[in-house]
Design a protein around this motif. Structure first.
Motif, mmCIF file in Angstrom:
data_model
loop_
_atom_site.group_PDB
_atom_site.id
_atom_site.type_symbol
_atom_site.label_atom_id
_atom_site.label_comp_id
_atom_site.label_asym_id
_atom_site.label_seq_id
_atom_site.Cartn_x
_atom_site.Cartn_y
_atom_site.Cartn_z
ATOM 1 N N GLU A 110 85.104 52.341 48.582
ATOM 2 C CA GLU A 110 86.186 53.109 49.205
ATOM 3 C C GLU A 110 86.999 52.278 50.191
ATOM 4 O OE1 GLU A 110 85.112 56.988 50.627
ATOM 5 O OE2 GLU A 110 83.665 57.225 49.011
ATOM 6 N N LYS A 111 86.378 51.338 50.880
ATOM 7 C CA LYS A 111 87.095 50.510 51.848
ATOM 8 C C LYS A 111 88.208 49.725 51.153
ATOM 9 C CE LYS A 111 86.529 46.842 55.222
ATOM 10 N NZ LYS A 111 85.686 45.764 55.689
ATOM 11 N N CYS A 112 87.880 49.091 50.032
ATOM 12 C CA CYS A 112 88.877 48.325 49.275
ATOM 13 C C CYS A 112 89.973 49.248 48.753
ATOM 14 C CB CYS A 112 88.218 47.578 48.122
ATOM 15 S SG CYS A 112 89.373 46.660 47.083
ATOM 16 N N LEU A 113 89.570 50.389 48.229
ATOM 17 C CA LEU A 113 90.555 51.311 47.661
ATOM 18 C C LEU A 113 91.522 51.832 48.717
ATOM 19 C CD1 LEU A 113 88.281 53.281 45.185
ATOM 20 C CD2 LEU A 113 90.029 51.580 44.625
ATOM 21 N N THR A 114 91.018 52.196 49.883
ATOM 22 C CA THR A 114 91.923 52.707 50.919
ATOM 23 C C THR A 114 92.807 51.604 51.481
ATOM 24 O OG1 THR A 114 90.178 52.483 52.591
ATOM 25 C CG2 THR A 114 90.452 54.642 51.583
ATOM 26 N N GLU A 115 92.355 50.360 51.386
ATOM 27 C CA GLU A 115 93.182 49.245 51.837
ATOM 28 C C GLU A 115 94.404 49.065 50.943
ATOM 29 O OE1 GLU A 115 92.874 44.382 52.001
ATOM 30 O OE2 GLU A 115 91.050 45.540 52.253
ATOM 31 N N TRP A 116 94.208 49.210 49.624
ATOM 32 C CA TRP A 116 95.287 48.937 48.675
ATOM 33 C C TRP A 116 96.026 50.174 48.201
ATOM 34 C CZ3 TRP A 116 97.157 44.384 48.620
ATOM 35 C CH2 TRP A 116 96.339 43.290 48.861
ATOM 36 N N LEU A 117 95.351 51.293 48.101
ATOM 37 C CA LEU A 117 95.972 52.505 47.542
ATOM 38 C C LEU A 117 96.509 53.372 48.684
ATOM 39 C CD1 LEU A 117 93.412 53.316 44.723
ATOM 40 C CD2 LEU A 117 95.512 51.980 44.588
ATOM 41 N N THR A 118 97.688 53.027 49.152
ATOM 42 C CA THR A 118 98.327 53.750 50.242
ATOM 43 C C THR A 118 99.451 54.619 49.693
ATOM 44 O OG1 THR A 118 99.851 51.922 50.629
ATOM 45 C CG2 THR A 118 97.773 51.886 51.856
ATOM 46 N N ASP A 119 100.013 55.452 50.550
ATOM 47 C CA ASP A 119 101.073 56.357 50.122
ATOM 48 C C ASP A 119 102.318 55.626 49.626
ATOM 49 O OD1 ASP A 119 99.540 58.559 50.722
ATOM 50 O OD2 ASP A 119 100.361 58.768 52.758
ATOM 51 N N ASP A 120 102.518 54.402 50.067
ATOM 52 C CA ASP A 120 103.717 53.655 49.673
ATOM 53 C C ASP A 120 103.484 52.744 48.456
ATOM 54 O OD1 ASP A 120 102.079 51.897 51.053
ATOM 55 O OD2 ASP A 120 103.746 50.897 52.075
ATOM 56 N N LEU A 121 102.345 52.899 47.782
ATOM 57 C CA LEU A 121 102.034 52.077 46.609
ATOM 58 C C LEU A 121 103.033 52.370 45.485
ATOM 59 C CD1 LEU A 121 100.019 50.144 45.136
ATOM 60 C CD2 LEU A 121 98.934 52.229 44.284
ATOM 61 N N VAL A 122 103.587 51.307 44.925
ATOM 62 C CA VAL A 122 104.525 51.441 43.801
ATOM 63 C C VAL A 122 103.921 50.741 42.599
ATOM 64 C CG1 VAL A 122 106.820 50.907 42.949
ATOM 65 C CG2 VAL A 122 106.494 51.493 45.359
#
Length: 112
Positions: free
Chosen positions: A100-112
């Protein structure tokens, strides 16, 4: 390093695509995911299994939890030349292992 046995051109090409050229490298793969490669059929897998046994090797044992995964990630996980490819690789692996730490680092609301 032990050369690959004669397994047919389609199966050999399938292994070459993922940079597998020796039996020792084949032993690092699991039979379940190997069978998913385009060109890798039951006959080639049987020949590889027999060749591995002759060398005192075997296919890697697939973690039981991963048998239900509906996709396979193949590629050189050590390759670090393409940052976007590395990020996608890390996200996919984190998804599978539940990091989850890695995922929350990369998968943010501004991910395109």
């Amino acid at each position: 390093m032990t050369n690959l046995p004669k397994i047919g051109k389609p199966a050999t090409n399938a292994l070459n695509t993922i940079n597998i050229t020796t039996l020792e490298q084949v032993a690092q793969l699991d039979e379940h995911n190997l069978a998913k490669l385009h060109g890798m059929g039951p006959k080639a897998i049987g020949i590889l299994k027999e060749a591995l046994l002759e060398q005192g090797l075997s296919f890697s044992q697939l973690d039981e939890d991963l048998k239900n995964v509906k996709f396979t990630v193949l590629g050189d996980l050590k390759c670090d030349n393409a940052p976007k490819r590395r990020i996608i690789r890390d996200i996919v692996i984190a998804s599978i292992v539940g990091d989850e730490k890695c995922l929350t680092e990369w998968l943010t609301d501004d991910l395109v």
